[in-house]
Design a protein around this motif. Sequence first.
Motif, mmCIF file in Angstrom:
data_model
loop_
_atom_site.group_PDB
_atom_site.id
_atom_site.type_symbol
_atom_site.label_atom_id
_atom_site.label_comp_id
_atom_site.label_asym_id
_atom_site.label_seq_id
_atom_site.Cartn_x
_atom_site.Cartn_y
_atom_site.Cartn_z
ATOM 1 N N HIS A 50 0.795 -1.295 -0.009
ATOM 2 C CA HIS A 50 -0.032 -0.010 -0.065
ATOM 3 C C HIS A 50 0.814 1.317 0.131
ATOM 4 N N MET A 51 1.673 1.595 1.046
ATOM 5 C CA MET A 51 2.419 2.413 1.100
ATOM 6 C C MET A 51 3.707 2.511 0.030
ATOM 7 N N GLY A 52 4.056 1.306 -0.526
ATOM 8 C CA GLY A 52 5.064 1.199 -1.649
ATOM 9 C C GLY A 52 4.577 1.983 -2.729
ATOM 10 N N LEU A 53 3.472 2.333 -2.971
ATOM 11 C CA LEU A 53 3.019 3.083 -4.208
ATOM 12 C C LEU A 53 3.308 4.463 -4.048
ATOM 13 N N CYS A 54 3.951 5.062 -2.680
ATOM 14 C CA CYS A 54 4.444 6.385 -2.770
ATOM 15 C C CYS A 54 5.943 6.581 -2.955
ATOM 16 N N TRP A 55 6.513 5.484 -2.934
ATOM 17 C CA TRP A 55 8.027 5.630 -2.992
ATOM 18 C C TRP A 55 8.917 4.464 -4.028
ATOM 19 N N ARG A 56 8.264 3.515 -4.401
ATOM 20 C CA ARG A 56 8.840 2.593 -4.943
ATOM 21 C C ARG A 56 8.969 3.199 -6.662
ATOM 22 N N GLN A 57 10.176 2.901 -7.090
ATOM 23 C CA GLN A 57 10.501 3.611 -8.170
ATOM 24 C C GLN A 57 9.630 2.890 -9.542
ATOM 25 N N GLU A 58 9.073 1.722 -9.362
ATOM 26 C CA GLU A 58 8.166 1.087 -10.359
ATOM 27 C C GLU A 58 6.850 1.606 -10.391
ATOM 28 N N ALA A 59 6.315 2.069 -8.926
ATOM 29 C CA ALA A 59 5.230 2.799 -9.030
ATOM 30 C C ALA A 59 5.296 4.185 -9.517
ATOM 31 N N ILE A 60 6.329 4.996 -9.316
ATOM 32 C CA ILE A 60 6.535 6.192 -9.926
ATOM 33 C C ILE A 60 6.384 6.172 -11.349
ATOM 34 N N LYS A 61 7.363 5.188 -11.894
ATOM 35 C CA LYS A 61 7.217 4.952 -13.421
ATOM 36 C C LYS A 61 5.745 4.866 -14.005
ATOM 37 N N ALA A 62 5.158 3.962 -13.315
ATOM 38 C CA ALA A 62 3.675 3.530 -13.621
ATOM 39 C C ALA A 62 2.761 4.835 -13.542
ATOM 40 N N ILE A 63 3.211 5.893 -12.443
ATOM 41 C CA ILE A 63 2.331 7.016 -12.439
ATOM 42 C C ILE A 63 2.443 7.963 -13.542
ATOM 43 N N VAL A 64 3.777 8.110 -14.007
ATOM 44 C CA VAL A 64 4.286 8.788 -15.126
ATOM 45 C C VAL A 64 3.663 8.292 -16.473
ATOM 46 N N ALA A 65 3.606 7.177 -16.677
ATOM 47 C CA ALA A 65 3.219 6.346 -17.832
ATOM 48 C C ALA A 65 1.758 6.562 -17.945
ATOM 49 N N ALA A 66 0.842 6.562 -16.658
ATOM 50 C CA ALA A 66 -0.578 6.844 -16.913
ATOM 51 C C ALA A 66 -0.721 8.494 -16.887
ATOM 52 N N LEU A 67 -0.093 9.318 -16.651
ATOM 53 C CA LEU A 67 -0.154 10.583 -16.870
ATOM 54 C C LEU A 67 0.234 11.106 -18.386
ATOM 55 N N ASN A 68 0.888 10.258 -18.893
ATOM 56 C CA ASN A 68 1.250 10.369 -20.257
ATOM 57 C C ASN A 68 0.569 9.637 -21.326
ATOM 58 N N ALA A 69 -0.286 8.868 -20.880
ATOM 59 C CA ALA A 69 -1.166 8.242 -21.646
ATOM 60 C C ALA A 69 -2.119 8.694 -22.502
#
Length: 324
Positions: free
Chosen positions: A305-324
Motif C-alpha cells: 500500500h505505501m510502496g505506491l508512494c516511493w517505489r520506483q516501479e510505482a512512480i514509473k507507472a504514475i508517469v506512464a498513466a499521466l502520459n497515456a
Amino acid sequence: MALLFDLLVILFALAGLAAIGLAALLAAPLKVPPPLGSVLDGALQIDPEGLPELDRFQARDGTWLAYRRYPAPHGAGNRIALLAHGSAGASAQMNAIARGLCNAGIGAVAVDFRGHGASGTRGDAAYAGQHDDDFADLIAELRARDPEAELAFVGHSSGGGYGLRVAAGPLGAAFERFVLLAPYLGHRAPTVRITDAAKGWASANVPRIIAILALARLGIDWPQALPVLAFATGPNSKKFVTDQYTFRLMASYAAPDDWKAAFGKARAPIEVISGADDELMDSAAFARVLSPLGVRVTLIPGVDHMGLCWRQEAIKAIVAALNA
C-alpha cells in the motif's frame, strides 16, 4: 381527557428514552488501534530529499491552507499534477512521487488538505464538503499563476477516493485526467480487504456515527465536530500526522457514497494503479470491478500500500498513466 394525558406521558417518555439512547451512543469511546507496522514502516521509506518549503493560499473562509510546489524543469511543458495524500498523511507523503514527476517534465503541487499537516485545525473541518470549496480555491490560485496549465490529479488511498469525488463533480472539468493509487472507495466497496491488517489501520466509532446521522435528520449538527475515526499511527507520531478525524472531516475527505456511479460521471479519463501486495486494498478486485466500467487498472507486482508512494516501479507507472 385522561386518555390524551396518558398518550402525552407515553410520548414524552419515549422521547426521553430516545434522547438518553442517543446520548449514550454519542458518549461511546473512540478506540485507538495499535500501530500498524506495514504502513508506518512504508511511510518511513519516503525520501524527504528535496522537500520544498510550504506555500500557502487563503481559502474563502479566511483560513490559510498549505501546499508544496514542485515546478517542472526549465523548458518543460505546462502540465501540473495536484497530489492528494492518504488518510492521516500530509503533502510530504507525496514527495517521492512529486520529484519523480518533475524528473519526467511534469510539475506538481502536493496539498496539505484541511485538517492535515499545516492546513487548518488538525483532524477537523468546519463542515462536510468544505474540502471541495478549498480545492476550488486552490485551483483558482494556480490558474491565476498559470492560466494555460493543464491539470491532472494523483491521489493515494483516501486521497484517491477524494479524487473520485472530484472527478465526478463540478471540479472534474478542470482536469485532463485522474490517477488513483489504491483508492479507498468506502468500507462497503469490494476493493477493501477484510484482513487483520486492513481492519487494523482505522477504527470507526460506529455508535457515535449512528447518533450523529440520526441527529442530523433533526437539524442538529454540532455533534459532527466529535471525533469518529482513529488511525493506527502510533503514540509518537501525533505531531507529524493526523491521528483522528471528526465526522465532518471524515465525510469531507472521502469517496462518493455511490462510487460505481461516480466512475460513470467522471469528467476525464481515470486510471487506477495498485500494488499487487497491497495489504489494505484488494488489488485483484480493482481489476475485477472497475475494468467493466471502462477504467484502466494497472497492478504492480511486489508493491504494497505505501510502496505506491516511493517505489520506483510505482512512480514509473504514475508517469506512464499521466502520459497515456
